[in-house]
Design a protein around this motif. Structure first.
Motif, PDB file in Angstrom:
ATOM      1  N   THR A 143      -8.724  68.691  46.792  1.00 39.39           N
ATOM      2  CA  THR A 143     -10.093  69.055  46.415  1.00 39.39           C
ATOM      3  C   THR A 143     -10.966  69.275  47.644  1.00 39.39           C
ATOM      4  N   LEU A 419      -1.143  73.110  38.421  1.00 38.62           N
ATOM      5  CA  LEU A 419      -1.828  72.496  37.286  1.00 38.62           C
ATOM      6  C   LEU A 419      -2.630  71.276  37.720  1.00 38.62           C
ATOM      7  N   LEU A 420      -2.057  70.459  38.600  1.00 42.35           N
ATOM      8  CA  LEU A 420      -2.774  69.293  39.097  1.00 42.35           C
ATOM      9  C   LEU A 420      -3.995  69.711  39.903  1.00 42.35           C
ATOM     10  N   SER A 423      -6.715  70.959  37.469  1.00 43.25           N
ATOM     11  CA  SER A 423      -7.303  69.840  36.745  1.00 43.25           C
ATOM     12  C   SER A 423      -8.276  69.064  37.628  1.00 43.25           C
ATOM     13  N   ALA A 424      -7.868  68.817  38.883  1.00 44.13           N
ATOM     14  CA  ALA A 424      -8.720  68.059  39.788  1.00 44.13           C
ATOM     15  C   ALA A 424     -10.007  68.813  40.099  1.00 44.13           C
ATOM     16  N   ASP A 426     -11.400  71.277  38.302  1.00 41.47           N
ATOM     17  CA  ASP A 426     -12.224  71.447  37.107  1.00 41.47           C
ATOM     18  C   ASP A 426     -13.062  70.200  36.839  1.00 41.47           C
ATOM     19  N   LYS A 427     -12.492  69.034  37.150  1.00 44.01           N
ATOM     20  CA  LYS A 427     -13.218  67.784  36.914  1.00 44.01           C
ATOM     21  C   LYS A 427     -14.240  67.500  38.010  1.00 44.01           C
TER      22      LYS A 427
END
Length: 587
Positions: A143, A419-420, A423-424, A426-427
């Motif tokens: 991130t 995908l990980l 997801s990270a 997006d959050k």
């Protein structure tokens, strides 16, 4: 693994060279395509007025003829300002184009470090390793914000430098060796923490397994190439009369020595799972693999199976550490991976009966990347560290993986990492709200920010700056204390010698130079100096931004410099949106 001599292109037949050219094209195209996809899906979401645009502001100054440490100041050298001139050549809005360049850098650095670690060429990799390396690049991003940044530049230059130097020495390629030396020297002038790459480079030149007999004229020439970029940089500063100021700036900052890497062992994780416990099973597995390898002829097939099982256990721990870390920007997982990587170095030394110098060099690079005030972690190397552990536990006598099965495994690893990553992000995009709350496109404020999405509060904040520039026209504009994006995005000139005048950045004579700039502004006029009243933390939290404040509203003050500047400026006091400041029209 391919033998190092395979890198010698001079010994390759013409058909082999022709066969490798399409591979090189596909790797290049894949790097560009993945970078574009990552920017489109992840990089354009979230905007932080404090950090983003910092390096671009330095590029903007260079484009207008300003000289580092003379016309603009900082606690780091400004090599990134020259490296990122390329951002303006990308056929995309500046902020998006800059994110694209950063992702290309990260992917190339990942490829370079894996090639350096394994002694192989990316053109010889099969589908399994290619898939794992592309997955490692996504893990390295985690991130971290997709923006031009000096630490990314340092990792990129050191990675390419070591790779080119190593492969150049192995193959006898002069141009690769010299390219590697120049890149390693360039790394020094993007951030002084990468100066430690230079002595490692000298050790490689002197003791590389494939180094030719020592000839002092050649060694002297290599050292001159290594020092070319720093000599040019500081020579320019010296001629401009800024060397004393540069020395004061570069040596006056708070020292940091990567303490987080060592405090890891004494940290209190406050009820969370202790990441140090992951090191014990890996240590035991590494010990078993090392012993089983040492007596492999006596153990035979059972020993090979034991090594395979232990290797799978290590792989499972590494995957768990990465997944459990959740790609957090700040967390213990990057440090855990670094220590796991050092355990892998010990295994490499036992199995191959050699000093694991590539592992040690990469671990040192992780330490250099962690020499930071704001982000003291080796997060940009997490993918390399994880893949390096996996490479170490795979025995040299392993059976060859079929291409189809390898392709499936590599693709699976890449998809899972992707995908990980999504997801990270997006959050929790860097310093902004979850992606579902990023509903505003900054392109309607400035064309160079087209495609960048942020929360309504940040959009209002940036739009207010645009409105202030229109309402109070001036050729010289500053928004203090930390809005460095204003100059390159809106095409104005910052009259102050710093783009980020926060206390830790103001070294040497920087505070006095800031006040002197304000005095000069007051004499000459034609300026707009605004002070923010909104805290950056509230912007990241998505809180509403006031539509208007009074001209005497309290402003964000991080040091005494802001107050001294206010005392000097004699222009009309103005209020505009959430900003208060001073305006003096052209005389």
């Amino acid at each position: 693994m391919a033998h190092a001599d395979d890198l010698n292109i001079r010994e390759r037949p013409i058909p082999a060279i022709r066969k490798r050219a399409p591979r090189a094209f596909l790797l290049g195209a894949g790097t560009l395509l993945l970078s574009a996809v990552v920017v489109a899906r992840i990089g354009r979401f979230g905007f932080n007025p404090t950090d983003q645009g910092f390096v671009l502001a330095q590029v903007w100054r260079v484009l207008h003829g300003e000289i580092p440490h003379v016309d603009f100041l900082g606690p780091r050298p400004f090599g990134s300002a020259y490296l990122h001139l390329i951002d303006h050549l990308v056929p995309a809005p500046l902020m998006i184009g800059s994110s694209f360049v950063m992702m290309v850098q990260l992917i190339v650095a990942t490829f370079a470090l894996v090639a350096f670690l394994t002694g192989t060429s990316p053109l010889d990799w099969g589908p399994l390793r290619l898939g794992l390396v592309f997955a490692a690049a996504l893990v390295c991003l985690n991130t971290y914000p997709l923006m031009a940044w000096h630490t990314v530049d340092g990792v990129f230059l050191v990675a390419v430098g070591w790779w080119a130097l190593d492969s150049g020495l192995r193959s006898g390629s002069r141009w690769r060796r010299l390219l590697g030396l120049f890149c390693l020297g360039f790394a020094i002038i993007v951030k002084q923490s990468f100066v430690f790459a230079a002595p490692i480079c000298l050790l490689i030149l002197l003791f590389h397994p494939a180094a030719p007999p020592k000839k002092w004229p050649r060694l002297l020439g290599d050292v001159l190439v290594l020092g070319a970029a720093p000599l040019l940089y500081f020579g320019m500063v010296t001629v401009a009369g800024g060397l004393p100021s540069a020395i004061a700036q570069l040596t006056g900052g708070t020292q940091t020595w990567g303490e987080s890497l060592f405090r890891f062992w004494a940290a209190d994780f406050e009820g969370r799972a202790d990441p140090r416990t992951y090191l014990l099973p890996v240590l035991l597995a590494v010990a078993v693999i090392a012993v089983a390898w040492s007596v492999r002829e006596r153990l035979g097939e059972p020993g090979r199976r034991l090594r395979l099982v232990m290797g799978l256990c290590v792989g499972a721990v590494v995957v768990f550490v990465v997944a459990d870390g959740g790609f957090e920007h700040v967390g213990s997982w990057p440090v855990t991976l670094l220590w796991l990587f050092l355990l892998a170095a010990v295994l490499d030394a036992v199995v191959r009966k050699r000093l694991p110098w590539q592992h040690l060099a990469i671990a040192a690079l992780g330490w250099m990347a962690g020499l930071s005030w704001g982000y003291p972690l080796p997060g940009l190397l997490t993918g390399i560290l994880a893949l390096g552990v996996l490479e170490a536990v795979v025995p040299p006598d392993r059976p060859r993986v079929p291409r189809l099965a390898g392709g499936v495994l590599g693709a699976t690893a890449f998809v899972l990492a992707g995908l990980l990553l999504m997801s990270a992000h997006d959050k929790a995009p860097y310093a902004d709200r979850p992606q579902g709350e990023l509903t505003k496109d900054l392109g309607d404020v400035a064309p160079s920010m087209r495609g960048v999405r942020t929360n309504p509060g940040v959009h209002t904040y940036v739009a207010q700056i645009r409105g202030c520039l229109d309402h109070y026209p001036a050729s010289r504009v500053a928004v203090l204390p930390h809005n460095s994006f204003v100059a390159p995005i809106f095409g104005v000139r910052n009259p102050f010698p710093m783009d980020w005048p926060i206390p830790i950045e103001m070294t040497g004579d920087s505070p006095e130079r800031m006040v002197e700039a304000a005095e000069r502004l007051d004499r000459e006029g034609d300026y707009l100096v605004l002070f923010q009243t909104v805290d950056p933390v509230s912007l990241s939290a998505g809180e509403p931004v006031p539509g208007a404040v009074t001209s005497d509203a309290p402003t964000i003050g991080l040091s005494s410099v802001e107050g001294r500047i206010k005392d000097v400026l004699g222009g009309a006091r103005v209020a505009c949106g959430s900003f208060a400041g001073f305006w003096a029209p052209a005389r």
